[in-house]
Design an enzyme around this catalytic site. Structure first.
Site, short mmCIF file in Angstrom:
data_model
loop_
_atom_site.label_atom_id
_atom_site.label_comp_id
_atom_site.label_asym_id
_atom_site.label_seq_id
_atom_site.Cartn_x
_atom_site.Cartn_y
_atom_site.Cartn_z
N SER A 66 -29.49 0.07 6.69
CA SER A 66 -29.59 1.29 5.76
C SER A 66 -30.75 1.93 5.41
CB SER A 66 -28.84 1.25 4.44
OG SER A 66 -27.83 2.36 4.36
N LYS A 69 -32.44 4.76 7.22
CA LYS A 69 -32.18 6.17 6.97
C LYS A 69 -33.29 6.95 6.26
CE LYS A 69 -27.30 4.96 5.94
NZ LYS A 69 -26.38 4.25 5.12
N TYR A 192 -27.53 6.93 15.51
CA TYR A 192 -27.64 6.07 14.04
C TYR A 192 -27.59 4.71 14.21
CZ TYR A 192 -25.83 4.46 9.71
OH TYR A 192 -25.33 3.66 8.50
N1 GLU Z 1 -25.24 -0.03 10.17
C1 GLU Z 1 -24.79 -0.26 8.72
C2 GLU Z 1 -23.27 0.70 8.64
O1 GLU Z 1 -23.48 1.78 9.16
C3 GLU Z 1 -25.56 0.26 7.74
C4 GLU Z 1 -25.09 0.15 6.40
C5 GLU Z 1 -25.97 -0.05 5.29
O2 GLU Z 1 -27.10 -0.88 5.41
O3 GLU Z 1 -25.77 0.46 4.25
O4 GLU Z 1 -22.34 0.12 8.06
#
Ligand code: GLU
Length: 314
Positions: A66, A69, A192
């Site tokens: 995450s 992001k 993503y």
């Molecule tokens: N790839 C993970 C998902 O999309 C990342 C989630 C995270 O780190 O919050 O579920």
């Protein structure tokens, strides 16, 4: 005046605080993450002028998850500007888990925050590039410029995620049906998923945090990675939604913008001063690294950094 020995003492305090807490579990909904040794612990501080201090497993490469992001948000801010990001995605915490479908339903399909999965998939859909590979190149380049070294995709992590990302695919289609996914949703969720699957170290995260602390200038390479005016909206989003449903608790107790990931990483920023990062895989029920939070909080406390304290009284 903060000295090198102050930072060394702060790292030692961070390590001790982390070792004093136990519990949590590696994320297991992505099979790769369950296989990472749970006892790893890395802590790193990089100042806005590039001074680096590390402790423990700060050189161990783990899945960014995450925390990616933040850097896709940076890319999209550069592409369309802060007002357009706010209008298309939003700038409010959802108060719900990071992958909540209910949050989307409650807000007419608008994600609210670029730091939850829906908002991050929307961000990925706004990345430059007509093909998935072109958008991916732009995202990876942004991660690398923040880290000051070439960041790489882990084929193993990516495979593990692509084979299990059904929930995120559903979110992408829901976004699309609400007009909040700005390219083919299959492309958006593919990009993503790749962005979550790169490997970083705690030291990388501290450099990336230091770049945000230094108004977008990477202290190692000297590159102005993003416009200075784009750091404030990023840090605001981190403060509101950076630690999942515990973001408010974190602001209340630590008072620094931060972002965590289910790979066990956490990156905090002291604006103008430094990035502080930690890595330890076991997570609490909100999805934040148990030891990572303790380490970063103790480093910040030891150095006296909390954005909500009055610097004139410190
Ligand atoms: N790839 C993970 C998902 O999309 C990342 C989630 C995270 O780190 O919050 O579920």
């Amino acid at each position: 005046m903060m000295t090198r020995s102050d930072i060394k003492a702060a790292l030692a305090a961070g390590h001790a605080a982390a070792m004093a807490v136990d519990g949590g579990q590696n994320a297991d909904y992505i099979p790769f993450l369950a296989s990472v040794p749970s006892d790893l612990l890395g802590i790193a501080v990089v100042t806005a002028s590039g001074e680096t201090h590390t402790m423990g497993d700060a050189g161990y490469g783990f899945a960014i998850e995450s925390i990616s992001k933040v850097f896709t948000l940076a890319l999209v801010l550069e592409r369309i500007g802060a007002e357009a990001v706010r209008e298309k995605i939003g700038a409010d915490p959802t108060g719900l888990p990071f992958n909540s479908v209910m949050a989307l339903e409650l807000h007419n399909g608008k994600p609210l925050s670029p730091l939850v999965n829906a908002g991050a998939i929307a961000s990925a859909s706004l990345a430059p590039g007509d093909s998935a590979d072109a958008s991916w190149d732009a995202i990876l380049d942004m991660q690398s410029r923040f880290a000051g070294r070439p960041i790489q995709l882990s084929a193993t992590v990516n495979k593990s995620e692509q084979e299990t990302n059904f929930h995120n695919r559903a979110i992408a289609w829901l976004l699309y049906s609400a007009g909040s996914c700005f390219c083919d949703p299959v492309k958006a969720v593919d990009v993503y998923t790749r962005q979550c699957s790169t490997l970083v170290t705690a030291e990388d995260l501290a450099v990336m945090g230091a770049t945000l602390a230094a108004g977008g200038v990477n202290p190692r390479t000297g590159e102005q990675v993003i416009k200075p005016e784009h750091t404030a909206p990023i840090l605001a989003e981190m403060m509101m939604e950076g630690l999942y449903t515990a973001s408010g608790d974190w602001a209340y107790t630590v008072g620094l913008p931060a972002k965590s990931g289910v790979g066990g990483g956490i990156m905090a920023v002291v604006p103008g001063v430094m990035g502080i990062a930690a890595f330890s895989p076991p997570l609490d029920t909100a999805g934040n690294s148990v030891r990572g939070q303790a380490a970063v909080a103790a480093v910040a406390k030891s150095l006296g950094y909390n954005l909500f304290t009055n610097p004139l009284q410190a």
